[in-house]
Design a protein around this motif. Structure first.
Motif, short mmCIF file in Angstrom:
data_model
loop_
_atom_site.label_atom_id
_atom_site.label_comp_id
_atom_site.label_asym_id
_atom_site.label_seq_id
_atom_site.Cartn_x
_atom_site.Cartn_y
_atom_site.Cartn_z
N CYS A 270 0.87 -1.09 0.08
CA CYS A 270 0.18 -0.02 0.03
C CYS A 270 0.89 1.14 -0.27
N ASP A 275 -4.17 3.52 4.54
CA ASP A 275 -4.41 2.30 3.63
C ASP A 275 -4.04 1.15 4.38
N LEU A 276 -2.66 0.90 4.79
CA LEU A 276 -2.47 -0.40 5.20
C LEU A 276 -3.08 -0.51 6.75
N VAL A 287 -0.09 -6.95 4.51
CA VAL A 287 0.37 -5.73 3.90
C VAL A 287 1.44 -4.98 4.37
N ALA A 289 3.83 -1.13 3.72
CA ALA A 289 4.06 0.16 3.00
C ALA A 289 5.47 0.66 2.99
N CYS A 313 -0.21 -2.11 -4.84
CA CYS A 313 -1.62 -1.50 -4.93
C CYS A 313 -1.52 0.17 -4.74
N ASP A 348 -8.85 4.24 -3.14
CA ASP A 348 -7.75 3.59 -2.69
C ASP A 348 -8.04 2.58 -1.66
N PRO A 349 -7.22 1.75 -1.29
CA PRO A 349 -7.52 0.50 -0.29
C PRO A 349 -8.43 1.02 0.93
N ASP A 350 -8.15 2.02 1.45
CA ASP A 350 -8.77 2.71 2.71
C ASP A 350 -10.13 3.03 2.17
#
Length: 600
Positions: A270, A275-276, A287, A289, A313, A348-350
């Motif tokens: 990430c 996000d992580l 995950v 970062a 990602c 984004d992932p979040d």
């Protein structure tokens, strides 16, 4: 290997029964004198992982992992030797006293401990402000808007830096830290960077604070995020590089996610801390970062210890695409498989996990494309791709990326796939390829190839067994000129280590301490020798094997003289001397070959 004295290592091993320790990680089943389990270090269906309570060692007969209880903790938790020993010492309530160091090393060690203590205190300070101070309401509101609860903030020790110029300075002073320590920590910034004696002010002000930890969970730096959307300041401010923190050698979240990385054999990368954290707290825990967007060689090397595959990602924009491309060289240098997640525009992932749930994110991860497919699809979507010029630009771009692949088979495979999609010949494409990146001869690759397996011929192996397992045979061998004889013997490095080791063959505890001084490959090999039965008549074996080494030396000397005799223009006197030496050596060879009565 460490500053921990051997007697303390002995105490740590003795206080941590290998069956109890390994059994605390996963179930062991009794099988006669040993315990069995499915090996945690490789995929298997039939248990080949064995724990020997008498010798206090483990060994997997499938993948070869083996060693002492300290080696198990090192392998299972991906810790270095000192960290694993300290973890087991803490488990057994043993206090570790460091061995004597030079004054310079002691000063560095003391400063490092002080800086770690200061960072731990600073993390508590920032976290307390976030949770308790009215002035941190803006930070609490921001985190709430990002789905971060109080429990999550507590778990990750998220904090808030007060909007003051000297809050950290005053706090550190109240905790007994001096100005020099504060400056070297990076928590403050000098007004005049050229003058170490100049005044300073807090580096982090009015920011949400994310502690950055090493892989054992110690806080070593911080990343501070600005709160005001229209602020002119940088969105993120990170700690500068210090003796604790090297930006390109740290992966955010690794201290929490490493077990999940090992289990999944895959890392989801990430861009940002939130996000992580969101992914991890919603069950997607493999995950990490990087500190920045692109991977360094050091970060890729660290990641290779845990996984075989990396799933990038990054944001679905030009910057994210370029970050993926910049990461490629370092990741391919470690022979990692690289895939890329295609996130919807603006997501984004979040935001995806909070908006659509973790399953939607998992589906994206599962559908992640091989990097080269991802890159080709991006190039093919450009308006000019249909033109000859556009296709040539795409070919050059793909060749640039494929040139980074070091594995010849993978390189050939990707090249064939790309040429088929481009509709050009392999010969044309090969002309665009650069040679795989090479390094200077004196510079090691970031991805060290797997160490050569230890292979001993039967004579050296028998000598290693008796030197490790039988005290009288070991004592006899040590009385011989073993270091001189073995230096000229190919592949005898391991036997030299055994004979040079500080242990007693009749003392299992001292043998276990000796194992901790070996590399993982050596420890595994030695554990295999310990797991075997001691052969009968070990002293006789020592004598016979030693005589075989003597015979080898004599034969080698004879062949060397014969080679010299083939040289042109030798004087007759020289030839005569050589022939006499050969006769003497042949007589010596006969004497060595005569039967030897078994020693008493």
């Amino acid at each position: 290997m460490s500053l921990i004295p051997p007697e303390v290592i002995d105490q740590i091993i003795a206080a941590n029964d290998v069956v109890d320790v390994i059994g605390s990680y996963f179930p062991l089943k009794r099988a006669g004198p040993v315990y069995k389990a499915i090996c945690p270090f490789h995929a298997e269906k039939t248990p080949s992982f064995s724990v020997n309570p008498r010798m206090q060692i483990f060994k997997c007969f499938g993948c070869g992992a083996a060693g002492s209880v300290i080696r198990f903790v090192m392998n299972y938790e991906n810790l270095d030797f000192v960290s694993a020993a300290k973890k087991l010492a803490e488990r057994a309530g043993i206090k570790i006293e460091q061995a004597e160091m030079s004054a310079e090393d002691q000063a560095r060690y003391s400063l490092r401990r002080r800086l770690l203590a200061l960072h731990a205190e600073a993390a508590d300070f920032f976290h307390w402000h976030l949770m308790k101070k009215p002035s941190a309401q803006i930070a609490r509101d921001y985190l709430k808007s990002r789905g971060v609860s109080g429990e999550v903030a507590k778990s990750w020790k998220i904090g808030f830096a007060p909007d003051e110029w000297d809050a950290m300075r005053d706090f550190a002073d109240s905790r007994g830290f001096n100005d020099e320590e504060l400056v070297k920590s990076g928590l403050v910034k000098l007004r005049d960077e050229e003058n170490p004696q100049s005044d300073f002010y807090d580096r982090f002000r009015a920011r949400v604070m994310f502690p950055i930890c090493n892989d054992t969970g110690e806080v070593i730096a911080f990343s501070g995020r600005v709160l005001q959307a229209d602020a002119k300041a940088a969105k993120y401010v990170n700690s500068p590089e210090t003796m604790l923190f090297t930006k390109g050698a740290v992966l955010f979240g690794l201290n929490k996610s490493k077990r999940a990385l090992i289990d999944a054999k895959s890392a989801i990368v990430c861009e940002g801390q939130l996000d992580l954290i969101t992914a991890f707290e919603h069950g997607v825990q493999n995950v990490i970062a990087p500190q920045g967007t692109a991977f360094t060689e050091k970060q890729a090397h660290i990641l290779k210890r845990f996984v075989d595959e990396v799933v990038l990602c990054f944001d679905a924009d030009i910057a994210g695409e370029k970050a993926a491309e910049r990461s490629l060289a370092s990741l391919l240098a470690e022979n990692l498989v690289v895939r890329v997640v295609e996130m919807p525009q603006g997501e984004d992932p979040d935001s995806m996990i909070r908006g659509k749930g973790p399953d939607a994110f998992r589906e994206r991860i599962a559908a992640a494309k091989d990097f080269f497919d991802f890159q080709f699809d991006r190039l093919a979507s450009r308006p000019d791709f249909a033109s000859a010029r556009g296709k040539m630009q795409a070919a050059r771009k793909m060749a640039e990326s494929i040139s980074l692949i070091r594995d010849a088979v993978l390189r050939e495979t990707e090249m064939n796939r790309v040429t088929q999609r481009l509709g050009i010949s392999a010969q044309e494409f090969v002309r665009l390829l650069k040679a795989p990146a090479t390094r200077p001869l004196d510079e090691p690759s970031p991805s060290e190839t797997a160490p050569e397996p230890i292979v001993l011929d039967p004579t050296l192996r028998l000598l290693a067994v008796v030197a490790l397992r039988d005290a009288p045979a070991r004592e006899w061998l040590l009385a011989e000129p073993w270091d001189t004889v073995l230096q000229s013997e190919p592949n005898a490095e391991f036997l030299l280590k055994i004979l040079g080791g500080d242990f007693r063959a009749d003392d299992e505890a001292s043998i276990r301490v000796f194992l901790t001084t070996l590399s993982a490959e050596e420890e595994s090999f030695a554990s295999g020798l310990l797991d075997d039965k001691v052969p009968p008549h070990p002293m006789h074996i020592a004598h016979d094997c030693w005589r075989e080494l003597e015979r080898r030396r004599v034969r080698h000397r004879i062949e060397s003289i014969k080679a010299r005799m083939r040289a042109p223009d030798l004087a007759s006197e020289e030839v005569s001397e050589m022939q006499k030496e050969i006769l003497d050596l042949q007589k010596r060879l006969l004497d060595i070959s005569r039967p030897l009565s078994p020693p008493l």
